[in-house]
Scaffold this motif. Structure first.
Motif, PDB file in Angstrom:
ATOM      1  N   TRP A 163       2.209 -42.086 -91.073  1.00  0.00           N
ATOM      2  CA  TRP A 163       3.482 -41.451 -91.407  1.00  0.00           C
ATOM      3  C   TRP A 163       4.116 -42.241 -92.538  1.00  0.00           C
ATOM      4  O   TRP A 163       4.275 -43.460 -92.449  1.00  0.00           O
ATOM      5  CB  TRP A 163       4.425 -41.425 -90.210  1.00  0.00           C
ATOM      6  N   VAL A 164       4.469 -41.567 -93.620  1.00  0.00           N
ATOM      7  CA  VAL A 164       5.148 -42.224 -94.737  1.00  0.00           C
ATOM      8  C   VAL A 164       6.416 -41.446 -95.068  1.00  0.00           C
ATOM      9  O   VAL A 164       6.485 -40.221 -94.878  1.00  0.00           O
ATOM     10  CB  VAL A 164       4.244 -42.312 -95.978  1.00  0.00           C
ATOM     11  N   LEU A 165       7.401 -42.171 -95.559  1.00  0.00           N
ATOM     12  CA  LEU A 165       8.642 -41.559 -96.006  1.00  0.00           C
ATOM     13  C   LEU A 165       8.567 -41.465 -97.523  1.00  0.00           C
ATOM     14  O   LEU A 165       8.679 -42.470 -98.230  1.00  0.00           O
ATOM     15  CB  LEU A 165       9.840 -42.398 -95.574  1.00  0.00           C
ATOM     16  N   VAL A 166       8.348 -40.251 -98.031  1.00  0.00           N
ATOM     17  CA  VAL A 166       8.172 -40.020 -99.458  1.00  0.00           C
ATOM     18  C   VAL A 166       9.527 -39.789-100.111  1.00  0.00           C
ATOM     19  O   VAL A 166      10.354 -39.025 -99.599  1.00  0.00           O
ATOM     20  CB  VAL A 166       7.243 -38.815 -99.700  1.00  0.00           C
ATOM     21  N   MET A 167       9.755 -40.443-101.233  1.00  0.00           N
ATOM     22  CA  MET A 167      11.012 -40.305-101.990  1.00  0.00           C
ATOM     23  C   MET A 167      12.226 -40.617-101.118  1.00  0.00           C
ATOM     24  O   MET A 167      13.298 -40.038-101.293  1.00  0.00           O
ATOM     25  CB  MET A 167      11.136 -38.891-102.582  1.00  0.00           C
ATOM     26  N   TRP A 168      12.035 -41.507-100.166  1.00  0.00           N
ATOM     27  CA  TRP A 168      13.115 -42.007 -99.309  1.00  0.00           C
ATOM     28  C   TRP A 168      13.672 -40.973 -98.339  1.00  0.00           C
ATOM     29  O   TRP A 168      14.622 -41.244 -97.623  1.00  0.00           O
ATOM     30  CB  TRP A 168      14.277 -42.551-100.154  1.00  0.00           C
ATOM     31  N   ARG A 169      13.070 -39.772 -98.278  1.00  0.00           N
ATOM     32  CA  ARG A 169      13.708 -38.745 -97.445  1.00  0.00           C
ATOM     33  C   ARG A 169      12.745 -37.764 -96.778  1.00  0.00           C
ATOM     34  O   ARG A 169      13.128 -37.047 -95.868  1.00  0.00           O
ATOM     35  CB  ARG A 169      14.704 -37.942 -98.289  1.00  0.00           C
ATOM     36  N   PRO A 171       9.495 -37.260 -94.521  1.00  0.00           N
ATOM     37  CA  PRO A 171       8.433 -37.859 -93.705  1.00  0.00           C
ATOM     38  C   PRO A 171       7.194 -36.972 -93.691  1.00  0.00           C
ATOM     39  O   PRO A 171       7.277 -35.772 -93.440  1.00  0.00           O
ATOM     40  CB  PRO A 171       9.079 -37.942 -92.313  1.00  0.00           C
ATOM     41  N   LEU A 172       6.035 -37.580 -93.981  1.00  0.00           N
ATOM     42  CA  LEU A 172       4.790 -36.831 -94.017  1.00  0.00           C
ATOM     43  C   LEU A 172       3.673 -37.640 -93.373  1.00  0.00           C
ATOM     44  O   LEU A 172       3.581 -38.849 -93.586  1.00  0.00           O
ATOM     45  CB  LEU A 172       4.383 -36.517 -95.468  1.00  0.00           C
ATOM     46  N   PRO A 173       2.797 -36.973 -92.598  1.00  0.00           N
ATOM     47  CA  PRO A 173       1.581 -37.649 -92.115  1.00  0.00           C
ATOM     48  C   PRO A 173       0.453 -37.428 -93.120  1.00  0.00           C
ATOM     49  O   PRO A 173       0.055 -36.293 -93.388  1.00  0.00           O
ATOM     50  CB  PRO A 173       1.296 -36.924 -90.793  1.00  0.00           C
ATOM     51  N   LEU A 174      -0.060 -38.502 -93.684  1.00  0.00           N
ATOM     52  CA  LEU A 174      -1.072 -38.394 -94.731  1.00  0.00           C
ATOM     53  C   LEU A 174      -2.243 -39.331 -94.444  1.00  0.00           C
ATOM     54  O   LEU A 174      -2.053 -40.378 -93.824  1.00  0.00           O
ATOM     55  CB  LEU A 174      -0.468 -38.766 -96.099  1.00  0.00           C
ATOM     56  N   PRO A 175      -3.446 -38.973 -94.894  1.00  0.00           N
ATOM     57  CA  PRO A 175      -4.540 -39.945 -94.834  1.00  0.00           C
ATOM     58  C   PRO A 175      -4.148 -41.179 -95.643  1.00  0.00           C
ATOM     59  O   PRO A 175      -3.564 -41.060 -96.726  1.00  0.00           O
ATOM     60  CB  PRO A 175      -5.710 -39.199 -95.476  1.00  0.00           C
ATOM     61  N   ALA A 176      -4.481 -42.349 -95.156  1.00  0.00           N
ATOM     62  CA  ALA A 176      -4.004 -43.581 -95.780  1.00  0.00           C
ATOM     63  C   ALA A 176      -4.381 -43.674 -97.251  1.00  0.00           C
ATOM     64  O   ALA A 176      -3.611 -44.200 -98.068  1.00  0.00           O
ATOM     65  CB  ALA A 176      -4.548 -44.786 -95.017  1.00  0.00           C
ATOM     66  N   PHE A 177      -5.569 -43.149 -97.619  1.00  0.00           N
ATOM     67  CA  PHE A 177      -6.003 -43.328 -98.999  1.00  0.00           C
ATOM     68  C   PHE A 177      -5.112 -42.598 -99.994  1.00  0.00           C
ATOM     69  O   PHE A 177      -5.036 -42.999-101.177  1.00  0.00           O
ATOM     70  CB  PHE A 177      -7.466 -42.889 -99.174  1.00  0.00           C
ATOM     71  N   SER A 232      -4.923 -39.684 -86.033  1.00  0.00           N
ATOM     72  CA  SER A 232      -3.603 -39.161 -86.385  1.00  0.00           C
ATOM     73  C   SER A 232      -2.510 -40.053 -85.827  1.00  0.00           C
ATOM     74  O   SER A 232      -2.691 -40.712 -84.810  1.00  0.00           O
ATOM     75  CB  SER A 232      -3.422 -37.745 -85.825  1.00  0.00           C
ATOM     76  N   PRO A 233      -1.357 -40.085 -86.496  1.00  0.00           N
ATOM     77  CA  PRO A 233      -0.232 -40.841 -85.946  1.00  0.00           C
ATOM     78  C   PRO A 233       0.149 -40.327 -84.568  1.00  0.00           C
ATOM     79  O   PRO A 233       0.025 -39.128 -84.283  1.00  0.00           O
ATOM     80  CB  PRO A 233       0.884 -40.581 -86.968  1.00  0.00           C
ATOM     81  N   ARG A 234       0.643 -41.218 -83.716  1.00  0.00           N
ATOM     82  CA  ARG A 234       1.009 -40.812 -82.354  1.00  0.00           C
ATOM     83  C   ARG A 234       2.022 -39.683 -82.341  1.00  0.00           C
ATOM     84  O   ARG A 234       2.032 -38.853 -81.465  1.00  0.00           O
ATOM     85  CB  ARG A 234       1.572 -42.022 -81.605  1.00  0.00           C
TER      86      ARG A 234
END
Length: 252
Positions: A163-169, A171-177, A232-234
């Motif tokens: 899970w990453v927070l893109v552009m500070w706002r 949240p998206l689950p993405l493959p790490a690469f 996948s993230p929990r």
């Protein structure tokens, strides 16, 4: 660019990431101690000058006043990484260390992970010094060491979903690469695009190169490179409740 929030990448070889937690604790304690004296306080100034990495001092053209020398010059290749300019600087580095550090510690083992972390920090300082040999400005921050951890995670677990927070706002689950490759590429671009900026992109690149090499040399033998397992993230794992079977009777 993005902030890592969570990954579902369980520990296989260690019970707890003791070194990662200790490093985070030391960074926080050092920041609190220096922050208490204020940005212009004597303790902060002495710590930044005495423990920060200053290329002009490390490479010889300049010298610190005797009262400001806290450790040998060679030690500043590591001590600088435990100092941070402000809370956001600290928080950004510690979030990356928290999310990705435990799995690298798991893959390397406690002691080798500590060596890995300190070596990446030293490589970051060296790269910064090579790009800014005459600079008298102190380099501080754990970014070089953390960049090495990012590179190691990318090599070991590229397909783990985080899970990453893109552009500070967003949240998206993405493959790490996906986010990590973009982040690594961005550091290399910015070394030349923003060579005079306040951020030491060269320290990041030094940490990335060191991390990519050292993770291959220091990892456990049974830890594969470029793990193909997709996890996948929990937060996105759903468990379906079993549907109870209804016994039907004739005539109903």
């Amino acid at each position: 660019m993005f902030i890592p929030l969570n990954d579902r990448n369980d520990l296989d070889h260690i019970d707890r990431q003791y070194v990662t937690l200790t490093l985070i604790a030391i960074n926080v304690i050092v920041w609190v101690l220096t922050a208490l004296s204020g940005a212009d306080g004597e303790l902060t100034t002495a710590a930044v000058l005495g423990l920060g990495f200053i290329p002009a001092v490390a490479f010889g053209p300049a010298e610190l006043a005797p009262g400001l020398t806290l450790v040998p010059e060679t030690a500043t290749y590591i001590t600088y990484s435990f100092l941070h300019a402000n809370f956001m600087h600290l928080a950004g580095n510690m979030v990356f260390l928290w999310v990705f550090g435990d799995n690298i510690e798991d893959a390397l083992g406690h002691f080798r992970f500590l060596i890995f972390y300190l070596a990446c920090a030293a490589a970051g300082a060296l790269a910064h010094g090579l790009f800014n040999a005459g600079s008298e400005a102190p380099l501080i921050g754990a970014s070089g060491a953390v960049a090495g951890i990012v590179a190691a995670y990318l090599i070991l677990h590229p397909r783990v979903r985080i899970w990453v927070l893109v552009m500070w706002r967003i949240p998206l689950p993405l493959p790490a690469f996906v986010p990590l490759l973009i982040w690594v590429g961005y550091q290399f671009v910015m070394v030349f695009a923003d060579s005079d900026g306040a951020v030491s992109w060269a320290a990041h690149v030094g940490g990335i190169v060191a991390g990519a090499i050292l993770v291959v040399l220091l990892k456990r033998r049974d830890v594969p490179l470029f793990d193909r397992q997709i996890v996948s993230p929990r937060a996105v794992v759903r468990h379906k409740s079993p549907v109870p079977k209804v016994e039907r009777r004739w005539g109903r």
